[in-house]
Scaffold this active site. Structure first.
Site, mmCIF file in Angstrom:
data_model
loop_
_atom_site.group_PDB
_atom_site.id
_atom_site.type_symbol
_atom_site.label_atom_id
_atom_site.label_comp_id
_atom_site.label_asym_id
_atom_site.label_seq_id
_atom_site.Cartn_x
_atom_site.Cartn_y
_atom_site.Cartn_z
ATOM 1 N N ASP A 38 0.826 -1.283 0.039
ATOM 2 C CA ASP A 38 -0.175 0.006 -0.005
ATOM 3 C C ASP A 38 0.881 1.431 -0.056
ATOM 4 O O ASP A 38 0.221 2.356 0.213
ATOM 5 C CB ASP A 38 -0.900 -0.010 1.339
ATOM 6 C CG ASP A 38 -1.819 -1.093 1.019
ATOM 7 O OD1 ASP A 38 -2.291 -1.482 0.023
ATOM 8 O OD2 ASP A 38 -2.663 -1.194 2.173
ATOM 9 N N HIS A 242 29.882 3.760 -6.096
ATOM 10 C CA HIS A 242 28.322 3.967 -5.902
ATOM 11 C C HIS A 242 27.757 3.827 -4.572
ATOM 12 O O HIS A 242 26.803 3.363 -4.343
ATOM 13 C CB HIS A 242 27.535 3.374 -7.010
ATOM 14 C CG HIS A 242 27.695 3.934 -8.405
ATOM 15 N ND1 HIS A 242 27.252 3.169 -9.724
ATOM 16 C CD2 HIS A 242 28.205 5.100 -8.699
ATOM 17 C CE1 HIS A 242 27.533 4.101 -10.738
ATOM 18 N NE2 HIS A 242 28.214 5.355 -10.208
ATOM 19 N N ASP A 259 28.717 12.740 -3.461
ATOM 20 C CA ASP A 259 28.160 13.019 -5.052
ATOM 21 C C ASP A 259 26.610 13.112 -4.855
ATOM 22 O O ASP A 259 25.915 12.220 -4.629
ATOM 23 C CB ASP A 259 28.435 11.726 -5.895
ATOM 24 C CG ASP A 259 28.291 11.669 -7.173
ATOM 25 O OD1 ASP A 259 27.457 12.637 -7.715
ATOM 26 O OD2 ASP A 259 28.887 10.908 -8.009
ATOM 27 N N ASP A 270 24.321 17.088 -11.159
ATOM 28 C CA ASP A 270 25.322 15.937 -10.658
ATOM 29 C C ASP A 270 26.582 16.378 -10.373
ATOM 30 O O ASP A 270 27.468 16.951 -11.127
ATOM 31 C CB ASP A 270 25.559 15.020 -11.878
ATOM 32 C CG ASP A 270 26.087 13.673 -11.644
ATOM 33 O OD1 ASP A 270 26.672 13.646 -10.298
ATOM 34 O OD2 ASP A 270 26.344 12.938 -12.675
ATOM 35 N N HIS A 349 37.003 4.993 -13.968
ATOM 36 C CA HIS A 349 35.759 5.410 -14.886
ATOM 37 C C HIS A 349 35.981 6.224 -15.785
ATOM 38 O O HIS A 349 37.202 6.788 -15.860
ATOM 39 C CB HIS A 349 34.640 5.772 -13.693
ATOM 40 C CG HIS A 349 34.713 6.988 -13.037
ATOM 41 N ND1 HIS A 349 34.907 8.284 -13.409
ATOM 42 C CD2 HIS A 349 35.442 6.815 -11.575
ATOM 43 C CE1 HIS A 349 35.191 9.139 -12.409
ATOM 44 N NE2 HIS A 349 35.677 8.257 -11.330
ATOM 45 N N HIS A 353 29.863 12.098 -18.597
ATOM 46 C CA HIS A 353 28.455 11.525 -19.448
ATOM 47 C C HIS A 353 27.589 12.494 -19.792
ATOM 48 O O HIS A 353 27.641 13.784 -19.201
ATOM 49 C CB HIS A 353 27.728 10.406 -18.422
ATOM 50 C CG HIS A 353 27.509 10.844 -17.125
ATOM 51 N ND1 HIS A 353 26.370 11.777 -16.894
ATOM 52 C CD2 HIS A 353 28.118 11.004 -15.903
ATOM 53 C CE1 HIS A 353 26.460 11.995 -15.640
ATOM 54 N NE2 HIS A 353 27.406 11.762 -14.841
ATOM 55 N N HIS A 360 22.312 10.226 -15.988
ATOM 56 C CA HIS A 360 23.098 9.699 -17.379
ATOM 57 C C HIS A 360 22.100 9.816 -18.420
ATOM 58 O O HIS A 360 21.546 8.950 -18.821
ATOM 59 C CB HIS A 360 23.340 7.960 -17.003
ATOM 60 C CG HIS A 360 24.439 7.937 -15.970
ATOM 61 N ND1 HIS A 360 25.072 6.936 -15.488
ATOM 62 C CD2 HIS A 360 25.137 9.060 -15.212
ATOM 63 C CE1 HIS A 360 25.797 7.030 -14.457
ATOM 64 N NE2 HIS A 360 25.916 8.215 -14.238
ATOM 65 N N GLU A 383 34.303 14.601 -14.538
ATOM 66 C CA GLU A 383 34.234 14.160 -12.895
ATOM 67 C C GLU A 383 35.449 13.186 -12.806
ATOM 68 O O GLU A 383 35.113 11.791 -12.470
ATOM 69 C CB GLU A 383 32.996 13.226 -12.714
ATOM 70 C CG GLU A 383 32.558 12.439 -13.597
ATOM 71 C CD GLU A 383 31.156 11.583 -13.264
ATOM 72 O OE1 GLU A 383 31.326 11.053 -12.120
ATOM 73 O OE2 GLU A 383 30.030 11.956 -13.900
ATOM 74 N N TYR A 387 40.870 6.765 -6.586
ATOM 75 C CA TYR A 387 40.689 5.982 -5.466
ATOM 76 C C TYR A 387 41.701 5.234 -5.270
ATOM 77 O O TYR A 387 41.964 4.055 -6.323
ATOM 78 C CB TYR A 387 39.447 5.308 -6.024
ATOM 79 C CG TYR A 387 38.421 6.084 -6.780
ATOM 80 C CD1 TYR A 387 37.802 7.082 -5.942
ATOM 81 C CD2 TYR A 387 38.358 6.305 -8.047
ATOM 82 C CE1 TYR A 387 36.588 7.851 -6.707
ATOM 83 C CE2 TYR A 387 37.552 7.196 -8.717
ATOM 84 C CZ TYR A 387 36.566 7.711 -7.911
ATOM 85 O OH TYR A 387 35.694 8.698 -8.716
ATOM 86 N N ARG A 405 36.985 12.487 -5.812
ATOM 87 C CA ARG A 405 36.358 12.858 -7.166
ATOM 88 C C ARG A 405 35.859 14.248 -7.105
ATOM 89 O O ARG A 405 35.375 14.789 -6.045
ATOM 90 C CB ARG A 405 35.141 11.953 -7.379
ATOM 91 C CG ARG A 405 34.447 12.229 -8.765
ATOM 92 C CD ARG A 405 33.584 10.976 -9.271
ATOM 93 N NE ARG A 405 32.386 10.904 -8.350
ATOM 94 C CZ ARG A 405 32.147 9.771 -7.583
ATOM 95 N NH1 ARG A 405 33.090 8.668 -7.502
ATOM 96 N NH2 ARG A 405 31.095 9.440 -6.880
ATOM 97 N N GLU A 407 33.412 16.683 -9.389
ATOM 98 C CA GLU A 407 32.480 16.724 -10.528
ATOM 99 C C GLU A 407 31.735 17.902 -10.660
ATOM 100 O O GLU A 407 31.097 18.511 -9.967
ATOM 101 C CB GLU A 407 31.584 15.622 -10.340
ATOM 102 C CG GLU A 407 30.262 15.367 -11.627
ATOM 103 C CD GLU A 407 29.482 14.145 -11.209
ATOM 104 O OE1 GLU A 407 29.313 13.530 -10.201
ATOM 105 O OE2 GLU A 407 29.202 13.621 -12.188
HETATM 106 N N1 GLY Z 1 26.108 10.647 -9.698
HETATM 107 C C1 GLY Z 1 26.487 9.471 -10.600
HETATM 108 C C2 GLY Z 1 27.379 9.952 -11.477
HETATM 109 O O1 GLY Z 1 28.463 10.829 -11.183
HETATM 110 O O2 GLY Z 1 27.408 9.501 -12.764
HETATM 111 MN MN MN Z 2 28.209 11.898 -13.005
HETATM 112 MN MN MN Z 3 27.865 12.287 -9.822
#
Ligand code: GLY
Ligand code: MN
Ligand code: MN
Length: 437
Positions: A38, A242, A259, A270, A349, A353, A360, A383, A387, A405, A407
């Protein structure tokens, strides 16, 4: 600050102008999703549907039929219902879909199975986003099969099925002036939230308390939801890309990586910032921090029309590899280390993006096998990060468990780029000054 009714109409027209002759497009709204008995997850409209309608209710289907004399833009939506509205909230209903949202015609969603086969019959092309929504896939097949079952009476089922994404997502990649204004505001609200988290950060507080400060600041400025689950990772948690458990205590001497970005009027921000829990970077933290910042600044310099998508990323790889050699975390020849991808132990990474309604966001990164060129109106993140795994025994202990990071959100302009998230400091001295204030 909203997207005007006429802009929604222009978007639909542009899409219809690209559709083949004698074709139909079907675009479903999102449905509500149960969280537990519910109770529902907060409703989030499907981005394609919202982009074309501005209609925020669940359980709708937009139908576009270019050239149809009795209306090209049809919406199926929930009917008005006093009892349901008393319990669950207002509905526009088909009349509201026409008067408020500018549809040519609208019908109750409960009638869709009776009406859509007749609209599809005789069309050569059918456009829809295949394979994203099982229920909708089955509905489309049922409508088509209903037509196929009547071929002996002269019915003509569609011959060509095309993924709508090819047409629509290229359009979504290029942001209008109104979209850019909203995204700048999303960036601004999110910047303020990061500043607030820096101000409230103290050893002994918890990651989720900083998450709360961020969410509260979003809401104070009219952005009720984050665009994605906020990541607040202190110490070695920052090395989990993540990490969103956000449950640990903030320890004196650690860094914390946040983040987080809000969703404002359907558009995402972001942002990532990394700062010392106690307000002061240690020597090692500062060395790696300045390296990530230099990589990020070098990448942002590469964001301008005519440069290709990979140029900012390649800039981050060069700066980070060279810097890791200088600090002794990598050993060897710079060119060879880049060729071997040695930096991936620390930077696993890509540099960014597309950003838009989805964090994304949609849009191709390559065209005909080649990285595409940047063009005004595109928005992307930059970004880079470093690490150092807590279990990386190849580097001296003092570096281990540091995750950083940085970004920002960057819009490509006619002459270069504009950083939409400049409202939160990223130079180490400026962060320390803000935290001390
Ligand atoms: N917050 C997800 C990314 O930075 O791609
Ligand atoms: Mn991002
Ligand atoms: Mn991010």
């Amino acid at each position: 600050m909203t997207i005007s009714k006429s802009e929604y109409a222009r978007r639909r027209k542009r899409l219809m102008d690209m559709m083949a002759s004698n074709s139909i497009a079907l675009i479903p709204a999102a449905s509500e999703c149960t969280r537990s008995r519910d109770t529902q997850y907060p409703f989030r409209q499907d981005s394609d549907f919202l982009y074309l309608t501005g209609f925020a209710e669940p359980d709708g289907v937009l139908v576009l039929i270019p050239g149809r004399r009795h209306g090209q833009v049809l919406l199926f939506c929930r009917d008005r219902d006093p009892t349901m509205e008393q319990w669950h909230g207002y509905r526009a209903g088909p009349d509201g879909a026409v008067s408020t949202f500018g549809m040519d015609d609208a019908f109750p969603i409960d009638d869709i199975d009776d009406i859509v086969p007749g609209l599809v019959e005789g069309k050569q092309h059918i456009y829809y986003a295949m394979g994203h929504n099982d229920t909708f896939d089955r509905s489309v097949m049922a409508w088509v099969n209903q037509i196929r079952s009547q071929v002996r009476t002269g019915a003509k089922p569609p011959g060509d099925f095309t993924d709508l994404a090819f047409l629509l997502h290229e359009q979504r990649l290029f942001k209008s002036a109104a979209e850019l204004r909203i995204m700048a505001k999303a960036g601004d609200i999110s910047s303020q939230a990061h500043c607030q988290a820096m101000r409230e950060c103290r050893p002994g507080r918890y990651e989720y308390q900083l998450e709360g400060a961020i969410a509260r600041t979003f809401a104070e400025h009219g952005a009720r939801f984050p665009a994605y689950n906020s990541i607040v990772g202190s110490g070695a948690n920052a090395c989990v890309l993540h990490y969103d458990e956000n449950r640990d205590r903030l320890t004196d001497g650690d860094l914390v990586l946040i983040d987080a970005g809000c969703e404002y009027k359907g558009y995402a921000a972001d942002i990532t910032r990394t700062f010392p829990v106690n307000g002061k970077f240690s020597t090692e933290q500062r060395a790696l921090y300045d390296l990530v910042l230099n990589a990020q600044l070098a990448a942002i310099k590469k964001v301008r029309p005519g440069n290709t998508w990979n140029q900012p990323h390649d800039a981050t790889v060069r700066v980070i590899t060279r810097g890791l050699i200088a600090l002794g975390l990598l050993k060897g020849n710079e060119k060879q280390l880049i060729k071997d991808g040695a930096y991936r132990d620390f930077y696993m990474h890509r540099a960014g993006h597309w950003l838009g309604m989805d964090v994304h966001d949609v849009g191709d990164y390559r065209i005909d096998g080649k990285w595409r060129q940047l063009e005004p109106g595109m928005v992307l993140t930059i970004e880079p990060g470093i690490y150092v795994s807590p279990t990386n025994t190849k580097v001296p202990k003092k570096w281990r468990g540091i995750g950083i990071r940085i970004e920002d959100d960057v819009a490509v302009t006619a002459s270069g780029c504009q950083v939409l998230t400049a409202g939160v400091p990223k130079v180490a001295d400026d962060i320390e000054a803000l935290m001390a204030s």
